[in-house]
Motif scaffolding. Structure first.
Motif, PDB file in Angstrom:
ATOM      1  N   VAL A 153       0.863  -1.185   0.000  1.00 48.35           N
ATOM      2  CA  VAL A 153       0.000   0.000   0.000  1.00 48.35           C
ATOM      3  C   VAL A 153       0.896   1.230   0.000  1.00 48.35           C
ATOM      4  O   VAL A 153       1.776   1.368   0.860  1.00 48.35           O
ATOM      5  N   GLU A 154       0.702   2.101  -0.985  1.00 48.50           N
ATOM      6  CA  GLU A 154       1.531   3.297  -1.114  1.00 48.50           C
ATOM      7  C   GLU A 154       0.660   4.540  -1.174  1.00 48.50           C
ATOM      8  O   GLU A 154      -0.426   4.529  -1.765  1.00 48.50           O
ATOM      9  N   LEU A 155       1.149   5.596  -0.553  1.00 51.17           N
ATOM     10  CA  LEU A 155       0.536   6.914  -0.662  1.00 51.17           C
ATOM     11  C   LEU A 155       1.495   7.813  -1.430  1.00 51.17           C
ATOM     12  O   LEU A 155       2.614   8.071  -0.988  1.00 51.17           O
TER      13      LEU A 155
ATOM     14  N   GLU B 153      -2.429  20.090  -4.797  1.00 56.06           N
ATOM     15  CA  GLU B 153      -1.851  18.941  -4.100  1.00 56.06           C
ATOM     16  C   GLU B 153      -2.546  17.675  -4.594  1.00 56.06           C
ATOM     17  O   GLU B 153      -3.778  17.616  -4.652  1.00 56.06           O
ATOM     18  N   HIS B 154      -1.761  16.702  -4.993  1.00 51.41           N
ATOM     19  CA  HIS B 154      -2.306  15.437  -5.487  1.00 51.41           C
ATOM     20  C   HIS B 154      -2.008  14.329  -4.482  1.00 51.41           C
ATOM     21  O   HIS B 154      -0.875  14.174  -4.032  1.00 51.41           O
ATOM     22  N   GLU B 155      -3.046  13.577  -4.140  1.00 52.94           N
ATOM     23  CA  GLU B 155      -2.901  12.436  -3.241  1.00 52.94           C
ATOM     24  C   GLU B 155      -3.430  11.194  -3.966  1.00 52.94           C
ATOM     25  O   GLU B 155      -4.582  11.169  -4.402  1.00 52.94           O
ATOM     26  N   THR B 156      -2.563  10.197  -4.108  1.00 48.91           N
ATOM     27  CA  THR B 156      -2.925   8.967  -4.817  1.00 48.91           C
ATOM     28  C   THR B 156      -2.670   7.771  -3.923  1.00 48.91           C
ATOM     29  O   THR B 156      -1.593   7.637  -3.334  1.00 48.91           O
ATOM     30  N   ILE B 157      -3.656   6.907  -3.835  1.00 51.29           N
ATOM     31  CA  ILE B 157      -3.504   5.638  -3.119  1.00 51.29           C
ATOM     32  C   ILE B 157      -3.257   4.544  -4.152  1.00 51.29           C
ATOM     33  O   ILE B 157      -4.019   4.402  -5.118  1.00 51.29           O
TER      34      ILE B 157
END
Length: 276
Positions: A40-42, A65-69
């Motif tokens: 699992v990566e953020l 701001e970009h947040e990707t799981i």
């Protein structure tokens, strides 16, 4: 195993995907996640200096701001499948869902004893029109990497294909990425803890039939640091500088990864160096 691997490899080679659009800024290593294990990566990044205006109906990137799981499940010793959830946070717009991608990946098994690591990643998915002019895309990413003592090298000669949007007419586009890093600090113990520093490069040159003019290409360099501090945790941090008119000029990015094992000890592999 070799007979089972080759048909899948040939099937994946038949297709090609879209640029990562600063949601997962990563140069991939050739290793896959072990079976009965989940990574699992953020992926987080912030555009310090980017496009300030609405262009082609796209949201400005400046201040975004970009947040990707990213969730990757190991299936066999040579095959994994990843899934992405892309989100964006921009002043005045709040936190928005951008899209989702799925990414099957197969690698040459270690039992083949190739002199370099080799794998093939495919990524297909959807992004909303306000975030990407090409909403449905497919990426094929060959990956070649090599560890030479304290040095690590990885090359991703990525091919992109749009299925819905203005880039459909361009056909297959070329977006090469590479990484070089050096292990400058190691800690003794049963598990080798490593701190590495290096350089990542991300490009988008345009159609294979004729590259875009240099000012319209994307060229980005990320000095980066990798922390590989335990069998379960990985960290990557970098600051990216765009060198062409069409590239966001300054981006700060970080990746935190956590491995989980199900019914077996947690495996360790070469960190997947971090696109975009």
């Amino acid at each position: 195993m070799q007979r089972a691997f080759l048909p899948i490899l040939l099937l994946l080679l038949a297709a090609s995907a879209g640029a990562q659009d600063n949601y997962e800024i990563q140069v991939y290593g050739a290793d896959t996640v072990a079976p009965k294990s989940t990574m699992v990566e953020l992926h987080s990044n912030y555009t310090v200096s980017g496009e300030k205006n609405v262009v082609d109906g796209l949201e400005p990137t400046d201040g975004a701001e970009h947040e990707t799981i990213e969730i990757t499940q190991g299936i066999t010793d040579w095959f994994e499948t990843g899934f992405y959830i892309f989100t964006s946070i921009h002043p005045g717009d709040g936190w928005e869902w951008v899209g989702d991608h799925i990414r099957p990946r197969a690698r040459v098994p270690e039992s083949w004893h190739w002199p370099v690591g080799v794998s093939l990643s495919n990524e297909i998915g959807y992004q909303r029109r306000r975030f990407s002019t090409d909403t449905w895309t497919w990426e094929i990413r060959p990956i070649v990497d090599k560890k030479l003592g304290p040095w690590y090298l990885s090359f991703n000669p990525t091919l992109d294909r749009s299925f819905h949007g203005p880039s459909v007419s361009k056909g297959v586009e070329f977006s090469p990425n590479f990484k070089v890093s050096y292990d400058f600090l190691k800690f003794p113990g049963g598990y080798t803890k490593v701190i590495s520093g290096g350089l990542e490069y991300y490009g988008a040159y345009g159609s294979l039939t004729g590259f875009d003019p240099l000012r319209d290409q994307q060229q980005q360099f990320f000095p980066s640091i990798d922390l590989d501090l335990s069998p379960k945790w990985e960290f990557n941090f970098g600051v990216g500088v765009g060198t062409t008119h069409s590239t966001d000029h300054l981006i700060v990015k970080g990746i935190i990864g956590r491995r989980f094992s199900w019914g077996r000890s947690t495996p360790h592999s070469t960190p997947q160096a971090s696109p975009y």
